[in-house]
Design an enzyme around this catalytic site. Structure first.
Site, short mmCIF file in Angstrom:
data_model
loop_
_atom_site.label_atom_id
_atom_site.label_comp_id
_atom_site.label_asym_id
_atom_site.label_seq_id
_atom_site.Cartn_x
_atom_site.Cartn_y
_atom_site.Cartn_z
N LYS A 84 -12.55 4.08 6.54
CA LYS A 84 -12.54 3.47 5.20
C LYS A 84 -11.93 2.07 5.26
O LYS A 84 -12.48 1.11 4.70
CB LYS A 84 -11.73 4.32 4.23
CG LYS A 84 -11.34 3.61 2.94
CD LYS A 84 -10.47 4.45 2.06
CE LYS A 84 -9.03 4.48 2.42
NZ LYS A 84 -8.22 3.33 1.99
N CYS A 118 1.22 0.12 -7.12
CA CYS A 118 0.59 1.44 -7.03
C CYS A 118 1.64 2.46 -6.67
O CYS A 118 2.81 2.10 -6.49
CB CYS A 118 -0.56 1.41 -6.03
SG CYS A 118 -0.07 1.69 -4.34
#
Ligand code: EPZ
Length: 423
Positions: free
Chosen positions: A22, A122
């Site tokens: 990814k 985050c």
């Protein structure tokens, strides 16, 4: 929202094929903004973050199609000669995935203007991008922050020498892409050395860029006027591979991970051998077996080639079952122990002291309802469920789907009793 139902304990056995990475595919997709031509990317993993990046690129005028060879990206010429019709990455998309910031460098270098929503913090940390912006300024960009967006302008970027004050993966990738189309030479110092950075440099060189030193602290880029089409296979996912290897060690199993670059896993394999596993390595596979005692060993996460922070949570789950005390130090992100209270719900004993997690010794885990908070924390909870007595229900599995391809199916193939329940 999907949940995983895991019945433990189990012992993993067999082989698992690792997908493309990814974290290599995301910058590779963003690199499509650099060319008015087709890019073929092979082995792009079918995970949710990839879908998000493809949607963002579609908004920016790059269409992507799945072909039998991979993902084919091309400018959307229905929107005029250059295809690119938009140079703004909206908050709606960026808020769902921080890696959206990787469009900043290529868009600015190609269009002369890029307006990207600031990613914000985050679950694992504040995660500022000031190094990305300082690097673009060094290449002559005007950079303004307003209304939650970063607005950058440059008629043409100019090569320069820039030193990152902190090794940053995304910052190095953004600057590599931007400098590839700049005028003259750029020298980047204190760069991130991750394999995903090297893979991006390989792709850019296939597109016609001139880059030397990727994988080292200093990288030289000779800018060119134009780049062209290319065909590139992204590297395999060392973090997915590491997750299954830790799962094998945790369950006292015998697992072979296939389609990997063993060299990318050195820090992990060394640690797993120290903790009592036997490791065999082939050209593109690694086999791990653990029959004897699981020994506790301290670890400190660090930029590559150090121990990856993206395997810290999974390793902590392993240490909850190891003989002896262990300390896990998270030195890359300031808030990456969200999985600890959830492991405690399963019976683990872990003391948090700043960026240290101390495990005094092994405790038996029991199945419970637990909540995933981020991608790697969710993998950690799934692994804990494999050795816990009874049923574990992992909630908010959408975090896991961001970066793992069909984890329940791969675990079932290794003998685990894991079910995805969709509600
Ligand atoms: C990449 O994030 C990965 N994401 C992360 O993987 C990974 O944890 C991280 O690198 C470290 O290996 C992708 O590749 C898409 P950084 P990135 O910039 O680029 C600080 C996963 O689980 N920093 O190297 O955002 C930052 O706050 C994800 O797949 C600044 O201070 O990471 C952090 O503490 C999670 N200023 C440290 O540097 C900056 O301008 C490393 O961040 C940039 C970063």
């Amino acid at each position: 929202m999907d949940t995983f139902h895991i019945h433990g304990p189990c012992r993993l056995q067999g082989s698992v094929r690792i997908a493309g990475a990814k974290n290599a595919a995301l910058p590779a997709l963003a690199a499509s903004l650099l060319v008015d031509d087709t890019l073929l990317l092979r082995k792009v993993p079918p995970v949710r973050d990839i879908a998000t990046m493809r949607r963002l690129l579609a908004n920016l005028g790059v269409v992507s199609q799945d072909t039998e060879d991979g993902v084919e990206l091309s400018p959307n010429h229905e929107l005029g000669r250059e295809g690119l019709h938009q140079d703004e990455a909206h908050y709606d998309l960026v808020k769902t995935m921080r890696a959206s910031v990787l469009v900043l460098g290529p868009l600015l270098a190609r269009r002369g203007h890029a307006r990207v929503s600031l990613p914000g913090g985050c679950a694992i940390g504040v995660r500022p991008i000031e190094q990305h912006l300082a690097g673009l300024r060094a290449l002559g960009a005007q950079v303004e922050l307003s209304g939650g967006y970063v607005d950058t302008r440059a008629e043409r970027l100019a090569g320069a020498r820039f030193r990152f004050s902190k090794a940053t993966v995304g910052g190095t990738e953004n600057l590599l892409m931007a400098a590839s189309l700049a005028k003259g030479e750029t020298v980047l110092e204190n760069c991130a050395r991750e394999p995903e950075v090297v893979d991006l440099a390989h792709l850019l060189c296939r597109m016609g860029a001139q880059i030397e030193g990727a994988g080292e602290a200093t990288i030289h880029i000779e800018g060119t006027e134009d780049l062209h089409s290319a065909d590139h296979s992204v590297i395999s996912d060392r973090i997915e591979a590491g997750t299954y290897l830790i799962a094998a060690a945790l369950t006292g199993g015998d697992v072979r991970v296939e389609n990997v670059q063993p060299g990318h896993l050195e820090a992990l394999l060394e640690k797993l051998e120290e903790t009592g596993s036997m490791v065999d390595i082939g050209s593109d596979w690694v086999r791990l077996q653990r029959n004897g005692e699981l020994r506790a060993r301290d670890v400190v996460t660090a930029p590559y080639p150090g121990f990856p922070t993206d395997l810290q949570a999974q390793y902590l789950a392993l240490m909850t079952q190891a003989e002896g005390p262990a300390t896990v130090c998270e030195s890359v992100f300031e808030n990456r122990f969200q999985h600890v209270p959830e492991l405690a719900r399963m019976g683990a004993r872990i003391e948090i002291d700043g960026n240290y997690a101390r495990v005094p010794g092994p405790t038996a885990l029991s199945g419970a309802h637990v909540m995933a908070t981020d991608l790697r924390a969710s993998a950690c909870l799934v692994l804990a469920g494999l050795v816990a007595e009874g049923r574990t229900v992992v909630h908010r599995i959408y975090h896991l789907d961001r970066g793992y391809e069909e984890m329940e199916l791969k675990l079932q193939k290794l003998g685990a009793r894991v079910e995805r329940i969709s509600t």
